[in-house]
Design a protein around this motif. Structure first.
Motif, short mmCIF file in Angstrom:
data_model
loop_
_atom_site.label_atom_id
_atom_site.label_comp_id
_atom_site.label_asym_id
_atom_site.label_seq_id
_atom_site.Cartn_x
_atom_site.Cartn_y
_atom_site.Cartn_z
N VAL A 95 -38.31 -79.95 -58.86
CA VAL A 95 -38.13 -78.75 -58.05
C VAL A 95 -38.31 -77.51 -58.91
CG1 VAL A 95 -36.60 -79.86 -56.39
CG2 VAL A 95 -35.62 -78.77 -58.38
N GLU A 96 -38.80 -76.45 -58.27
CA GLU A 96 -38.98 -75.14 -58.90
C GLU A 96 -38.30 -74.10 -58.03
OE1 GLU A 96 -43.10 -74.28 -59.49
OE2 GLU A 96 -43.51 -76.21 -60.42
N PRO A 97 -37.76 -73.04 -58.62
CA PRO A 97 -37.16 -71.98 -57.81
C PRO A 97 -38.22 -71.26 -56.97
CG PRO A 97 -36.51 -71.78 -60.12
CD PRO A 97 -37.57 -72.82 -60.05
N GLY A 98 -37.85 -70.90 -55.75
CA GLY A 98 -38.75 -70.17 -54.88
C GLY A 98 -39.60 -71.06 -54.00
N ARG A 99 -39.45 -72.37 -54.08
CA ARG A 99 -40.22 -73.30 -53.25
C ARG A 99 -39.28 -74.09 -52.36
NH1 ARG A 99 -45.37 -75.90 -55.92
NH2 ARG A 99 -46.31 -74.00 -56.74
N PHE A 100 -39.82 -74.65 -51.27
CA PHE A 100 -39.00 -75.49 -50.41
C PHE A 100 -39.49 -76.93 -50.50
CE2 PHE A 100 -42.37 -74.06 -47.59
CZ PHE A 100 -42.73 -75.23 -46.94
N TYR A 101 -38.55 -77.84 -50.28
CA TYR A 101 -38.82 -79.28 -50.38
C TYR A 101 -38.16 -79.99 -49.21
CZ TYR A 101 -40.13 -78.00 -55.10
OH TYR A 101 -40.74 -77.41 -56.17
N ASP A 102 -38.79 -81.08 -48.78
CA ASP A 102 -38.23 -81.93 -47.73
C ASP A 102 -37.53 -83.10 -48.40
OD1 ASP A 102 -39.25 -80.28 -45.76
OD2 ASP A 102 -41.07 -81.46 -45.51
N ILE A 103 -36.22 -83.19 -48.20
CA ILE A 103 -35.43 -84.26 -48.79
C ILE A 103 -34.71 -85.01 -47.68
CG2 ILE A 103 -35.12 -83.03 -50.97
CD1 ILE A 103 -32.35 -82.24 -50.05
N GLU A 104 -34.08 -86.13 -48.01
CA GLU A 104 -33.34 -86.86 -46.99
C GLU A 104 -32.21 -85.99 -46.46
OE1 GLU A 104 -32.35 -90.88 -47.30
OE2 GLU A 104 -34.14 -91.39 -48.42
N ARG A 105 -31.87 -86.19 -45.21
CA ARG A 105 -30.95 -85.31 -44.50
C ARG A 105 -29.62 -85.13 -45.23
NH1 ARG A 105 -30.84 -83.56 -38.91
NH2 ARG A 105 -28.80 -82.66 -38.55
N LEU A 106 -29.22 -83.86 -45.36
CA LEU A 106 -27.92 -83.50 -45.93
C LEU A 106 -26.99 -83.13 -44.78
CD1 LEU A 106 -29.08 -81.17 -48.84
CD2 LEU A 106 -28.40 -83.55 -49.00
N SER A 107 -25.72 -83.43 -44.94
CA SER A 107 -24.75 -83.11 -43.88
C SER A 107 -24.22 -81.70 -44.08
CB SER A 107 -23.62 -84.13 -43.89
OG SER A 107 -22.99 -84.12 -45.15
N VAL A 108 -25.13 -80.74 -44.01
CA VAL A 108 -24.82 -79.32 -44.18
C VAL A 108 -25.50 -78.57 -43.04
CG1 VAL A 108 -25.06 -77.33 -45.71
CG2 VAL A 108 -24.75 -79.59 -46.68
N GLU A 109 -24.83 -77.55 -42.53
CA GLU A 109 -25.40 -76.77 -41.43
C GLU A 109 -26.58 -75.93 -41.91
OE1 GLU A 109 -24.55 -76.84 -38.18
OE2 GLU A 109 -23.20 -78.47 -38.74
N GLN A 110 -27.38 -75.50 -40.95
CA GLN A 110 -28.55 -74.68 -41.24
C GLN A 110 -28.13 -73.31 -41.79
OE1 GLN A 110 -31.26 -74.71 -38.00
NE2 GLN A 110 -32.46 -73.01 -38.75
N ASP A 111 -28.89 -72.77 -42.73
CA ASP A 111 -28.67 -71.47 -43.39
C ASP A 111 -27.44 -71.46 -44.29
OD1 ASP A 111 -30.95 -70.37 -42.20
OD2 ASP A 111 -29.82 -69.77 -40.43
N SER A 152 -27.00 -77.28 -62.66
CA SER A 152 -26.96 -77.44 -61.21
C SER A 152 -28.14 -76.71 -60.60
CB SER A 152 -25.64 -76.92 -60.63
OG SER A 152 -25.54 -75.53 -60.84
N VAL A 153 -28.47 -77.09 -59.38
CA VAL A 153 -29.56 -76.47 -58.63
C VAL A 153 -28.96 -75.94 -57.34
CG1 VAL A 153 -31.73 -76.89 -57.44
CG2 VAL A 153 -31.31 -77.96 -59.64
N GLU A 154 -29.21 -74.65 -57.06
CA GLU A 154 -28.70 -74.02 -55.85
C GLU A 154 -29.84 -73.87 -54.85
OE1 GLU A 154 -26.92 -70.35 -56.90
OE2 GLU A 154 -25.32 -71.29 -58.06
N GLY A 155 -29.54 -74.14 -53.59
CA GLY A 155 -30.55 -74.03 -52.56
C GLY A 155 -29.95 -73.64 -51.23
N THR A 156 -30.83 -73.29 -50.30
CA THR A 156 -30.44 -72.92 -48.95
C THR A 156 -31.12 -73.87 -47.97
OG1 THR A 156 -30.35 -70.61 -49.64
CG2 THR A 156 -30.38 -71.04 -47.28
N VAL A 157 -30.36 -74.39 -47.01
CA VAL A 157 -30.92 -75.27 -46.01
C VAL A 157 -31.68 -74.41 -45.00
CG1 VAL A 157 -30.39 -76.89 -44.15
CG2 VAL A 157 -29.12 -76.99 -46.30
N LEU A 158 -32.99 -74.62 -44.90
CA LEU A 158 -33.79 -73.86 -43.95
C LEU A 158 -33.67 -74.44 -42.55
CD1 LEU A 158 -37.01 -73.21 -46.04
CD2 LEU A 158 -35.08 -71.69 -45.67
N ARG A 159 -33.84 -75.78 -42.43
CA ARG A 159 -33.70 -76.42 -41.13
C ARG A 159 -33.66 -77.92 -41.29
NH1 ARG A 159 -39.06 -76.76 -37.68
NH2 ARG A 159 -40.49 -77.50 -39.26
#
Length: 139
Positions: free
Chosen positions: A15-31, A59-66
């Motif tokens: 992973v690189e900062p500023g990019r989005f990736y499709d991973i297996e579903r996380l139990s976290v709400e959108q945004d 650690s890696v920080e990210g935001t759930v887009l959808r």
């Protein structure tokens, strides 16, 4: 260039900062923000950090887009000369995750695009011309 190799959903992903990736579903709400602590490797400029198995303090920080479903995978089973056929499909539930930053021992690495966006937003703000205000007051 800064990147990290993380483990999520039983898979390893670069992973690189500023990019989005499709991973297996996380139990976290959108945004919502997500912090992934299972970092196997971090590379920033000339320095690298290798974990055994995980890098301490990384650690890696990210935001759930959808949340969405992946494309359909067809499973076709056939036994020749027996007239048996099964056609089944499967769609995996996935989460689209935008990587915001990579943290390593207190230092935060973000993408150059995010830094340039912040500087352009500051540059787009209108500047107040104090000489024009004083000229209006003088008249």
């Amino acid at each position: 260039m800064t990147y990290a190799i993380i483990e999520t959903g039983g898979k390893q992903l670069r992973v690189e900062p500023g990019r989005f990736y499709d991973i297996e579903r996380l139990s976290v709400e959108q945004d919502e923000k997500v912090t992934l602590d299972s970092v196997l490797f971090v590379q920033h400029d000339d320095g690298i950090a290798i974990g055994q198995p995980f890098v301490d303090g990384a650690s890696v920080e990210g935001t759930v887009l959808r949340h969405l479903r992946d494309r359909k995978i067809l499973v076709y089973k056939m036994k020749p000369k027996k007239k048996t056929r099964k056609k089944r499909g499967h769609r995996q539930e996935i989460t689209r995750l935008m990587i915001d930053a990579i943290n390593l021992n207190g230092s935060v690495f973000t993408s150059d695009a995010a830094e340039s966006n912040a500087s352009t937003v500051a540059a787009d703000e209108p500047e107040v011309d104090s000489s024009a205000e004083t000229a209006d007051e003088a008249q």
